[in-house]
Design an enzyme around this catalytic site. Sequence first.
Site, PDB file in Angstrom:
ATOM      1  N   SER A 134       0.835  -1.199   0.000  1.00 52.30           N
ATOM      2  CA  SER A 134       0.000   0.000   0.000  1.00 52.30           C
ATOM      3  C   SER A 134       0.870   1.250   0.000  1.00 52.30           C
ATOM      4  CB  SER A 134      -0.932   0.007   1.217  1.00 52.30           C
ATOM      5  OG  SER A 134      -0.184   0.190   2.404  1.00 52.30           O
ATOM      6  N   CYS A 135       0.224   2.363  -0.271  1.00 52.37           N
ATOM      7  CA  CYS A 135       0.822   3.692  -0.185  1.00 52.37           C
ATOM      8  C   CYS A 135      -0.359   4.661  -0.193  1.00 52.37           C
ATOM      9  CB  CYS A 135       1.807   3.943  -1.325  1.00 52.37           C
ATOM     10  SG  CYS A 135       1.087   3.924  -2.973  1.00 52.37           S
ATOM     11  N   LEU A 136      -0.218   5.796  -0.757  1.00 52.09           N
ATOM     12  CA  LEU A 136      -1.336   6.730  -0.809  1.00 52.09           C
ATOM     13  C   LEU A 136      -2.067   6.653  -2.146  1.00 52.09           C
ATOM     14  CD1 LEU A 136      -2.856   8.983   0.668  1.00 52.09           C
ATOM     15  CD2 LEU A 136      -1.276  10.601  -0.382  1.00 52.09           C
TER      16      LEU A 136
END
Length: 172
Positions: A134-136
């Site tokens: 995940s990340c933004l």
Amino acid sequence: MIGFALYGHKKISILDGGFMKWVEDGFQTSVEEIDIEKAGDFVAKIDQDLLFDFEMMKKNLEKKSHQMVDARGAKSFIGEEDIEGDIKHGHIPGARNIPFSDLFNEDGTFKSDHALKQLFDAANIDLGRPVVASCLTGMTACGLAAAMHVLGKEKVPVYYVWFLDGVASTCR
């Protein structure tokens, strides 16, 4: 790479180090626009195994079926750095952090397999178990998924939340 795999492409390669490394290594470039003929009858079909949606993430918080690894910088991950807009700081409970920038050498190429493995080991990510990246925005999470692919992990789903007008929606 992950974007192509998401839509069903099987034969994918990464230009390790990107275009700048290509140029630095003296390979030929062109500014001419070329005509490309259709080469086949490819039909895109989304591989759902490469996506993790909001409901899946909520279930994962309870069942812990997948390890979570976040590609954002360490300060953003621990909530010490502002992110654009009014996005909440911190990370999903239980997530581990391997910043995207840590995956690469100074010349933009991926670190060696051994060095990549050390990053995942240091973050307590067992590549023998399911992992979600995940990340933004989903971009740098794909870098984590690609690094795990280099290490032999075939399917790494990506989860990201995109914020529009303060409302969270997930990639589908």
